[in-house]
Design a protein around this motif. Structure first.
Motif, mmCIF file in Angstrom:
data_model
loop_
_atom_site.group_PDB
_atom_site.id
_atom_site.type_symbol
_atom_site.label_atom_id
_atom_site.label_comp_id
_atom_site.label_asym_id
_atom_site.label_seq_id
_atom_site.Cartn_x
_atom_site.Cartn_y
_atom_site.Cartn_z
ATOM 1 N N MET A 1 31.969 6.900 53.280
ATOM 2 C CA MET A 1 30.908 5.886 53.357
ATOM 3 C C MET A 1 29.564 6.581 53.182
ATOM 4 O O MET A 1 29.411 7.756 53.502
ATOM 5 N N ILE A 2 28.575 5.856 52.658
ATOM 6 C CA ILE A 2 27.239 6.412 52.525
ATOM 7 C C ILE A 2 26.237 5.493 53.210
ATOM 8 O O ILE A 2 26.311 4.258 53.074
ATOM 9 N N LEU A 3 25.310 6.085 53.963
ATOM 10 C CA LEU A 3 24.294 5.345 54.708
ATOM 11 C C LEU A 3 22.916 5.858 54.321
ATOM 12 O O LEU A 3 22.689 7.064 54.232
ATOM 13 N N PHE B 1 40.202 7.039 62.397
ATOM 14 C CA PHE B 1 38.921 7.525 61.869
ATOM 15 C C PHE B 1 38.717 9.023 62.109
ATOM 16 O O PHE B 1 37.638 9.549 61.844
ATOM 17 N N ASP B 2 39.725 9.691 62.609
ATOM 18 C CA ASP B 2 39.646 11.138 62.771
ATOM 19 C C ASP B 2 39.542 11.789 61.388
ATOM 20 O O ASP B 2 40.431 11.631 60.551
ATOM 21 N N GLY B 3 38.420 12.470 61.123
ATOM 22 C CA GLY B 3 38.174 13.061 59.810
ATOM 23 C C GLY B 3 37.385 12.172 58.870
ATOM 24 O O GLY B 3 37.134 12.551 57.713
ATOM 25 N N PHE B 4 36.970 11.001 59.323
ATOM 26 C CA PHE B 4 36.168 10.073 58.523
ATOM 27 C C PHE B 4 34.825 10.732 58.195
ATOM 28 O O PHE B 4 34.172 11.308 59.065
ATOM 29 N N THR B 5 34.394 10.655 56.937
ATOM 30 C CA THR B 5 33.148 11.316 56.523
ATOM 31 C C THR B 5 32.086 10.310 56.085
ATOM 32 O O THR B 5 32.390 9.295 55.449
ATOM 33 N N ILE B 6 30.847 10.639 56.426
ATOM 34 C CA ILE B 6 29.688 9.794 56.119
ATOM 35 C C ILE B 6 28.617 10.657 55.456
ATOM 36 O O ILE B 6 28.226 11.700 55.999
ATOM 37 N N THR B 7 28.156 10.246 54.297
ATOM 38 C CA THR B 7 26.983 10.871 53.691
ATOM 39 C C THR B 7 25.753 10.069 54.096
ATOM 40 O O THR B 7 25.754 8.837 54.010
ATOM 41 N N GLN B 8 24.740 10.768 54.564
ATOM 42 C CA GLN B 8 23.486 10.111 54.934
ATOM 43 C C GLN B 8 22.343 10.645 54.062
ATOM 44 O O GLN B 8 22.181 11.861 53.903
ATOM 45 N N ILE B 9 21.558 9.725 53.517
ATOM 46 C CA ILE B 9 20.285 10.074 52.895
ATOM 47 C C ILE B 9 19.193 9.250 53.581
ATOM 48 O O ILE B 9 19.473 8.212 54.191
ATOM 49 N N ILE C 1 11.386 23.462 55.568
ATOM 50 C CA ILE C 1 12.176 22.259 55.887
ATOM 51 C C ILE C 1 12.544 21.593 54.568
ATOM 52 O O ILE C 1 11.732 20.870 53.980
ATOM 53 N N MET C 2 13.737 21.828 54.093
ATOM 54 C CA MET C 2 14.112 21.411 52.745
ATOM 55 C C MET C 2 14.666 19.987 52.700
ATOM 56 O O MET C 2 15.151 19.475 53.713
ATOM 57 N N PRO C 3 14.599 19.342 51.530
ATOM 58 C CA PRO C 3 15.172 17.993 51.403
ATOM 59 C C PRO C 3 16.678 18.037 51.656
ATOM 60 O O PRO C 3 17.353 18.988 51.258
ATOM 61 N N GLU C 4 17.169 17.000 52.325
ATOM 62 C CA GLU C 4 18.518 17.066 52.895
ATOM 63 C C GLU C 4 19.425 15.930 52.460
ATOM 64 O O GLU C 4 19.020 14.767 52.394
ATOM 65 N N ILE C 5 20.658 16.293 52.194
ATOM 66 C CA ILE C 5 21.771 15.355 52.057
ATOM 67 C C ILE C 5 22.746 15.729 53.175
ATOM 68 O O ILE C 5 23.239 16.865 53.214
ATOM 69 N N THR C 6 22.988 14.819 54.077
ATOM 70 C CA THR C 6 23.818 15.110 55.241
ATOM 71 C C THR C 6 25.238 14.581 55.040
ATOM 72 O O THR C 6 25.424 13.476 54.534
ATOM 73 N N VAL C 7 26.210 15.380 55.447
ATOM 74 C CA VAL C 7 27.599 14.920 55.467
ATOM 75 C C VAL C 7 28.117 15.086 56.888
ATOM 76 O O VAL C 7 28.206 16.207 57.402
ATOM 77 N N ILE C 8 28.408 13.972 57.534
ATOM 78 C CA ILE C 8 28.887 13.974 58.918
ATOM 79 C C ILE C 8 30.379 13.670 58.933
ATOM 80 O O ILE C 8 30.835 12.698 58.311
ATOM 81 N N GLU C 9 31.133 14.509 59.632
ATOM 82 C CA GLU C 9 32.570 14.275 59.799
ATOM 83 C C GLU C 9 32.834 13.885 61.245
ATOM 84 O O GLU C 9 32.473 14.609 62.179
#
Length: 411
Positions: free
Chosen positions: A196-198, A160-168, A395-403
């Motif tokens: 993956m998206i959460l 999972f090293d480098g696994f990416t998650i989009t969060q809304i 404070i702007m609307p956000e799409i997060t990408v976590i690696e």
């Protein structure tokens, strides 16, 4: 309710009185001054009348959001003027008292004439929030930002090293009024090409019907290789209006839970699943809403019942106060918690990497971005939509990408 309206009216009238004094100092034309007074009176009457028409059977409506926006745009600047002039009044009275009681000047004026430059300074300062709030309702509320966050964990499985998650989070679909902008945001989500998206809750303000015009739009979120998962937020329980019956409330709650499935997300209700990649796996845990000052339906022990302490764990929990009060010290060691809820109060100042301020920080210790305690992290998404105030300032609307990265953060 009537007492609150009367109290609000008194406050607003005091603010109007001080504002008039500023305008009278700076504007010498009687017709212009009179016109401004008439407009101010009409705005005040409209705001008070609209607030008195508020119906808990309907909850937040588009008209109420307009009124809330107008209330802030008009009266936050005037409130600043009021504070400045009150400060000047205190100084004027204090100066007069010194002259009268200390210098024995019997002709001392306790309220000498206002100084023009004070009114000019006040007007200049008031212009900042006035213009900012107008920007917030016209541009800011749809000024989506993709924020990328890399987090290191020593015990992350190698696969999972480098696994990416989009969060809304915090969609609040009942507030939307611009299909073009929402489609643009969905395109941004898809462009991230995450594994993956959460979705961490609050799909509506109150009623399941709010999402119906947007189901097709959100169905454009593409399938992610390792899934699309979601949890409930506090607004998803429909508890902020008066329902005609308990059965109607339950029907709405069921319909809201169904919405997540209608846009392709697996709704997790105090449960977990394992995300497998090769021979490795990580646990994804989703709890219902648990808020220190809100509904406590989340059950972290039930959700993680068959998860071991040694398993790498990602927790979805809408309200970050859950992390503060229960999660960060939990014996099962939840590595990463993803939350939302605060919206950063949709108003603040952010200079990425240097400075971050909002009134939200006086309510929540974790209110926007990444926080850590002994190797356990919580990320608080600033929200996709907006609620109450129909805009966003700073404070702007956000799409997060976590690696996810294996190793130790050396920064």
């Amino acid at each position: 309710m009537i007492f609150r309206i009367v109290f609000l009216c008194v406050i607003l009238l005091v603010i109007e009185l001080y504002t008039f004094q500023v305008l009278k100092t700076l504007i010498k034309s009687r017709p212009v001054l009179f016109s401004i007074q008439i407009i101010s009176l009409l705005v005040l009457v409209y705001i008070v009348y609209s607030l008195m028409q508020f119906d808990r059977n309907s909850g937040q409506t588009k008209q109420l959001m307009v009124v809330m926006g107008l209330l802030l745009i008009v009266y936050v600047p005037k409130l600043i003027l009021t504070f400045i002039l009150m400060g000047e009044d205190i100084f004027r009275v204090g100066t007069g008292a010194v002259k009268y009681f200390v210098n024995y000047d019997k002709n001392a004026d306790f309220l000498n004439s206002r100084r023009k430059f004070v009114s000019q300074i006040g007007l200049g300062l008031a212009a900042v929030p006035f213009l900012s709030l107008i920007y917030g309702v016209t541009i800011g509320k749809y000024n989506y930002k993709v924020i990328k966050q890399r987090i290191f964990f020593p015990d992350l499985p190698d696969a999972f090293d480098g696994f990416t998650i989009t969060q809304i989070s915090d969609v609040h679909s009942g507030s939307f009024d611009n299909p073009e902008k929402i489609n643009y945001a969905i395109d941004l989500v898809n462009e991230q090409n995450s594994d993956m998206i959460l979705f961490t809750g609050d799909i509506v303000n109150t009623d399941a019907k709010e999402m119906h015009p947007w189901i097709e739009t959100f169905n454009r979120i593409k399938k992610h290789e390792y899934g699309k998962y979601s949890v409930l937020g506090n607004h998803d329980y429909g508890e902020y209006i008066t329902w005609p019956s308990e059965a109607a409330k339950e029907d709405n709650f069921k319909a809201i839970k169904d919405l997540y499935g209608q846009i392709g997300f697996k709704l997790m209700l105090n449960e977990h699943t394992f995300i497998e990649k090769g021979d490795a796996k990580i646990a994804l845990i989703g709890v219902e809403n648990w808020g220190h000052n809100f509904k406590k339906a989340g059950d972290i022990n039930k959700a993680s019942q068959h998860v071991n302490k040694e398993d790498f764990k990602i927790l979805m929990s809408h309200d970050p106060s859950h992390w503060e009060h229960e999660v960060q010290h939990h014996e099962k060691n939840f590595h990463l918690t993803l939350s939302g809820h605060t919206h950063g109060m949709q108003f603040g100042i952010e200079i990425p990497g240097y400075f971050k301020w909002s009134l939200a920080q006086y309510v929540y210790k974790q209110w926007a971005g990444l926080y850590e305690n002994v190797g356990r992290y919580v990320y608080v998404n600033r929200g996709f939509g907006f609620h109450a105030y129909p805009g966003r300032v700073g404070i702007m609307p956000e799409i997060t990408v976590i690696e996810l990265k294996k190793g130790v953060n050396v920064a």
